[in-house]
Design a protein around this motif. Structure first.
Motif, PDB file in Angstrom:
ATOM      1  N   GLN A 233      50.623 -14.077  25.440  1.00  0.00           N
ATOM      2  CA  GLN A 233      51.944 -13.985  24.988  1.00  0.00           C
ATOM      3  C   GLN A 233      51.954 -12.703  24.223  1.00  0.00           C
ATOM      4  OE1 GLN A 233      51.957 -17.835  22.662  1.00  0.00           O
ATOM      5  NE2 GLN A 233      53.992 -18.025  24.010  1.00  0.00           N
TER       6      GLN A 233
ATOM      7  N   ALA B 230      50.865 -24.410  25.348  1.00  0.00           N
ATOM      8  CA  ALA B 230      50.016 -24.263  24.275  1.00  0.00           C
ATOM      9  C   ALA B 230      50.123 -25.267  23.480  1.00  0.00           C
ATOM     10  CB  ALA B 230      50.221 -22.875  23.498  1.00  0.00           C
ATOM     11  N   GLU B 231      51.499 -25.698  22.987  1.00  0.00           N
ATOM     12  CA  GLU B 231      52.057 -26.756  22.113  1.00  0.00           C
ATOM     13  C   GLU B 231      51.891 -28.133  22.466  1.00  0.00           C
ATOM     14  OE1 GLU B 231      54.870 -24.097  19.278  1.00  0.00           O
ATOM     15  OE2 GLU B 231      55.662 -25.792  20.425  1.00  0.00           O
TER      16      GLU B 231
ATOM     17  N   LEU C 188      33.576 -18.989  19.646  1.00  0.00           N
ATOM     18  CA  LEU C 188      34.743 -19.906  19.557  1.00  0.00           C
ATOM     19  C   LEU C 188      34.615 -21.298  19.920  1.00  0.00           C
ATOM     20  CD1 LEU C 188      37.068 -17.101  21.218  1.00  0.00           C
ATOM     21  CD2 LEU C 188      36.849 -17.605  18.660  1.00  0.00           C
ATOM     22  N   ASP C 189      34.065 -21.993  19.142  1.00  0.00           N
ATOM     23  CA  ASP C 189      33.637 -23.609  19.661  1.00  0.00           C
ATOM     24  C   ASP C 189      34.798 -24.408  19.597  1.00  0.00           C
ATOM     25  OD1 ASP C 189      31.243 -23.278  20.409  1.00  0.00           O
ATOM     26  OD2 ASP C 189      30.354 -23.373  18.409  1.00  0.00           O
TER      27      ASP C 189
ATOM     28  N   THR D 144      51.501 -17.584  16.944  1.00  0.00           N
ATOM     29  CA  THR D 144      50.499 -18.335  17.689  1.00  0.00           C
ATOM     30  C   THR D 144      49.451 -18.982  16.232  1.00  0.00           C
ATOM     31  OG1 THR D 144      50.061 -16.967  19.311  1.00  0.00           O
ATOM     32  CG2 THR D 144      48.159 -17.870  18.556  1.00  0.00           C
TER      33      THR D 144
ATOM     34  N   ALA E 118      43.176 -21.634  25.121  1.00  0.00           N
ATOM     35  CA  ALA E 118      44.155 -21.430  23.908  1.00  0.00           C
ATOM     36  C   ALA E 118      44.274 -19.949  23.544  1.00  0.00           C
ATOM     37  CB  ALA E 118      43.581 -22.254  22.792  1.00  0.00           C
ATOM     38  N   ALA E 119      43.138 -19.429  23.742  1.00  0.00           N
ATOM     39  CA  ALA E 119      42.741 -17.891  23.544  1.00  0.00           C
ATOM     40  C   ALA E 119      43.249 -16.977  24.646  1.00  0.00           C
ATOM     41  CB  ALA E 119      41.355 -17.476  23.269  1.00  0.00           C
TER      42      ALA E 119
ATOM     43  N   TYR F  57      48.814 -22.927  15.437  1.00  0.00           N
ATOM     44  CA  TYR F  57      47.308 -23.307  15.116  1.00  0.00           C
ATOM     45  C   TYR F  57      47.322 -23.901  13.953  1.00  0.00           C
ATOM     46  CZ  TYR F  57      45.599 -20.173  18.964  1.00  0.00           C
ATOM     47  OH  TYR F  57      45.463 -19.469  20.088  1.00  0.00           O
TER      48      TYR F  57
ATOM     49  N   ASN G 152      46.456 -26.433  23.336  1.00  0.00           N
ATOM     50  CA  ASN G 152      45.923 -26.232  21.988  1.00  0.00           C
ATOM     51  C   ASN G 152      45.401 -27.646  21.514  1.00  0.00           C
ATOM     52  OD1 ASN G 152      46.966 -23.828  21.940  1.00  0.00           O
ATOM     53  ND2 ASN G 152      48.446 -23.956  20.190  1.00  0.00           N
ATOM     54  N   LEU G 153      46.025 -28.739  21.965  1.00  0.00           N
ATOM     55  CA  LEU G 153      45.530 -30.100  21.671  1.00  0.00           C
ATOM     56  C   LEU G 153      44.175 -30.366  22.122  1.00  0.00           C
ATOM     57  CD1 LEU G 153      49.072 -32.277  22.087  1.00  0.00           C
ATOM     58  CD2 LEU G 153      47.908 -31.076  20.083  1.00  0.00           C
TER      59      LEU G 153
ATOM     60  N   MET H 113      30.702 -13.615  17.964  1.00  0.00           N
ATOM     61  CA  MET H 113      31.673 -14.667  17.458  1.00  0.00           C
ATOM     62  C   MET H 113      31.826 -15.820  18.222  1.00  0.00           C
ATOM     63  SD  MET H 113      35.333 -14.208  15.483  1.00  0.00           S
ATOM     64  CE  MET H 113      35.686 -15.449  14.237  1.00  0.00           C
TER      65      MET H 113
ATOM     66  N   GLN I  32      48.989 -27.345  13.839  1.00  0.00           N
ATOM     67  CA  GLN I  32      48.265 -28.332  14.735  1.00  0.00           C
ATOM     68  C   GLN I  32      46.984 -28.968  14.054  1.00  0.00           C
ATOM     69  OE1 GLN I  32      48.814 -26.414  18.723  1.00  0.00           O
ATOM     70  NE2 GLN I  32      50.075 -28.001  19.337  1.00  0.00           N
TER      71      GLN I  32
ATOM     72  N   LEU J 181      39.126 -20.255  16.296  1.00  0.00           N
ATOM     73  CA  LEU J 181      40.049 -19.359  16.954  1.00  0.00           C
ATOM     74  C   LEU J 181      41.054 -18.821  16.165  1.00  0.00           C
ATOM     75  CD1 LEU J 181      41.079 -17.855  19.562  1.00  0.00           C
ATOM     76  CD2 LEU J 181      42.001 -19.954  20.254  1.00  0.00           C
TER      77      LEU J 181
ATOM     78  N   ALA K  85      47.061 -16.979  23.828  1.00  0.00           N
ATOM     79  CA  ALA K  85      47.412 -15.881  22.880  1.00  0.00           C
ATOM     80  C   ALA K  85      47.535 -14.652  23.323  1.00  0.00           C
ATOM     81  CB  ALA K  85      46.374 -16.193  21.641  1.00  0.00           C
TER      82      ALA K  85
ATOM     83  N   LEU L 120      39.264 -24.925  17.724  1.00  0.00           N
ATOM     84  CA  LEU L 120      40.638 -24.465  17.456  1.00  0.00           C
ATOM     85  C   LEU L 120      40.513 -23.556  16.025  1.00  0.00           C
ATOM     86  CD1 LEU L 120      43.331 -23.713  18.818  1.00  0.00           C
ATOM     87  CD2 LEU L 120      44.433 -25.552  17.515  1.00  0.00           C
TER      88      LEU L 120
ATOM     89  N   GLU M  91      33.399 -13.744  25.243  1.00  0.00           N
ATOM     90  CA  GLU M  91      33.222 -14.322  24.277  1.00  0.00           C
ATOM     91  C   GLU M  91      32.336 -15.695  24.554  1.00  0.00           C
ATOM     92  OE1 GLU M  91      33.399 -13.564  21.102  1.00  0.00           O
ATOM     93  OE2 GLU M  91      35.333 -12.366  20.909  1.00  0.00           O
ATOM     94  N   ASP M  92      31.408 -16.193  23.519  1.00  0.00           N
ATOM     95  CA  ASP M  92      30.704 -17.334  23.660  1.00  0.00           C
ATOM     96  C   ASP M  92      31.806 -18.435  23.313  1.00  0.00           C
ATOM     97  OD1 ASP M  92      29.040 -19.679  23.810  1.00  0.00           O
ATOM     98  OD2 ASP M  92      27.847 -18.883  22.143  1.00  0.00           O
ATOM     99  N   ALA M  93      32.704 -19.164  24.236  1.00  0.00           N
ATOM    100  CA  ALA M  93      33.709 -19.853  23.856  1.00  0.00           C
ATOM    101  C   ALA M  93      33.617 -21.239  24.766  1.00  0.00           C
ATOM    102  CB  ALA M  93      34.967 -19.119  24.197  1.00  0.00           C
ATOM    103  N   ASP M  94      34.023 -22.296  23.826  1.00  0.00           N
ATOM    104  CA  ASP M  94      34.413 -23.583  24.494  1.00  0.00           C
ATOM    105  C   ASP M  94      35.345 -23.308  25.450  1.00  0.00           C
ATOM    106  OD1 ASP M  94      34.550 -26.827  24.136  1.00  0.00           O
ATOM    107  OD2 ASP M  94      36.602 -26.064  24.157  1.00  0.00           O
TER     108      ASP M  94
ATOM    109  N   VAL N  27      39.159 -24.083  24.282  1.00  0.00           N
ATOM    110  CA  VAL N  27      39.263 -22.853  23.265  1.00  0.00           C
ATOM    111  C   VAL N  27      39.577 -21.678  23.929  1.00  0.00           C
ATOM    112  CG1 VAL N  27      38.498 -21.666  21.238  1.00  0.00           C
ATOM    113  CG2 VAL N  27      38.035 -24.073  21.373  1.00  0.00           C
TER     114      VAL N  27
ATOM    115  N   ALA O 230      42.203 -27.855  22.910  1.00  0.00           N
ATOM    116  CA  ALA O 230      41.317 -27.090  22.097  1.00  0.00           C
ATOM    117  C   ALA O 230      40.908 -27.767  20.687  1.00  0.00           C
ATOM    118  CB  ALA O 230      41.853 -25.635  21.778  1.00  0.00           C
ATOM    119  N   ALA O 231      41.815 -28.403  20.236  1.00  0.00           N
ATOM    120  CA  ALA O 231      41.565 -28.995  18.705  1.00  0.00           C
ATOM    121  C   ALA O 231      40.602 -30.357  18.836  1.00  0.00           C
ATOM    122  CB  ALA O 231      42.779 -29.248  18.165  1.00  0.00           C
TER     123      ALA O 231
END
Lengths: 163, 163
Positions: A106, A153-154, B3-4, B118, A99-100, B122, A158-159, B1, B125, B9, A103, B6, A90-93, A96, A161-162
């Motif tokens: 898990q 994650a928590e 994923l920039d 998950t 975090a993926a 998200y 995730n923080l 897709m 958050q 995601l 997921a 959260l 994926e084209d992902a940050d 992020v 990523a957000a």
């Protein structure tokens, strides 16, 4: 494969999770390599070592049962691993993606929790105390790994990523 | 897709579980049809109705997000369902098949528990309280279904299979 007895089913489910664990052994180094967070990378590497031990433990179980561990391909784990592999394309940050990756991991852990919970119960109900204890040990490890991933994650991934 | 963020995601994971739920809707009637234990058959039928409600709840979530639920095929659930379908073709004693159906269903439940856990986190958050509450409601139902299946397995189905 004939499923005449609960023992036949125990063996079939053990072959399934043996195949699953061996697929996970190949997937974890890729996940560790793709992780940006050092803590996450370490968590995957630690779980890789743990998984090697779990495979050996399963081989002990098969030895006690006088059966071979081979002969089954866990298709559910093939799907789970494929989803993880798609993620890596994926084209992902980077945050992020971390975090993926958690997921995806898990979901794998929960497959194992369901599976080891099942075979542990079969072994207990069949009176195989030694086998039950070995499987319980792995079940406890999978539960602990899942909790550790939730905390990661928590608590930070995730923080990030957000942000 | 891409994923920039959260939120990207969150949407990707929601599309995955929406695909998974729709696959489960098709699989559950087959599992109910294959079950011998009346209690197990009823449990699958009850969960089918519950799953229909969970799909509607997901559609509400997508509406709140202003996004479409389509566009993803959950490959992990394809694998899980394929394993269930293979089971139905096995040469199995009816009581042993019931135990195997519970094992397959619990693997599906655990996929959903991981996934809803998950996306619920998200949403929390990201400050989407309404979406978080909807997803928590489904997560609670999946947890309760998993526990009910454990009780059925340990209380009667596995004992019948071991007899």
């Amino acid at each position: 494969m004939k499923l005449d007895t609960l023992r036949d089913l125990l063996v079939a489910e053990l072959k399934d999770i043996y195949s699953a664990e061996n697929q996970i052994l190949k997937a974890l180094p890729k996940m560790a390599g793709a992780a940006t967070s050092t803590q996450l990378k370490t968590a995957f590497e630690t779980h890789l070592k743990e998984t090697e031990g779990q495979v050996k433990r399963l081989e002990q179980v098969f030895e006690k049962l006088g059966r071979s561990p081979s002969g089954k391909t866990c298709k559910a784990m093939q799907g789970l691993v494929e989803e993880g592999n798609e993620l890596l394309k994926e084209d992902a940050d980077p945050e992020v993606l971390d975090a993926a990756l958690i997921a995806a991991a898990q979901k794998v852990e929960h497959y194992e929790i369901a599976s080891y919970g099942t075979v542990r119960t079969y072994a207990a109900q069949l009176g195989d105390a030694d086998i039950c204890a070995l499987l319980q040990q792995t079940l406890d490890e999978e539960g602990a790994t899942d909790k550790k991933l939730t905390q990661l994650a928590e608590g930070c991934v995730n923080l990030a990523a957000a942000a």
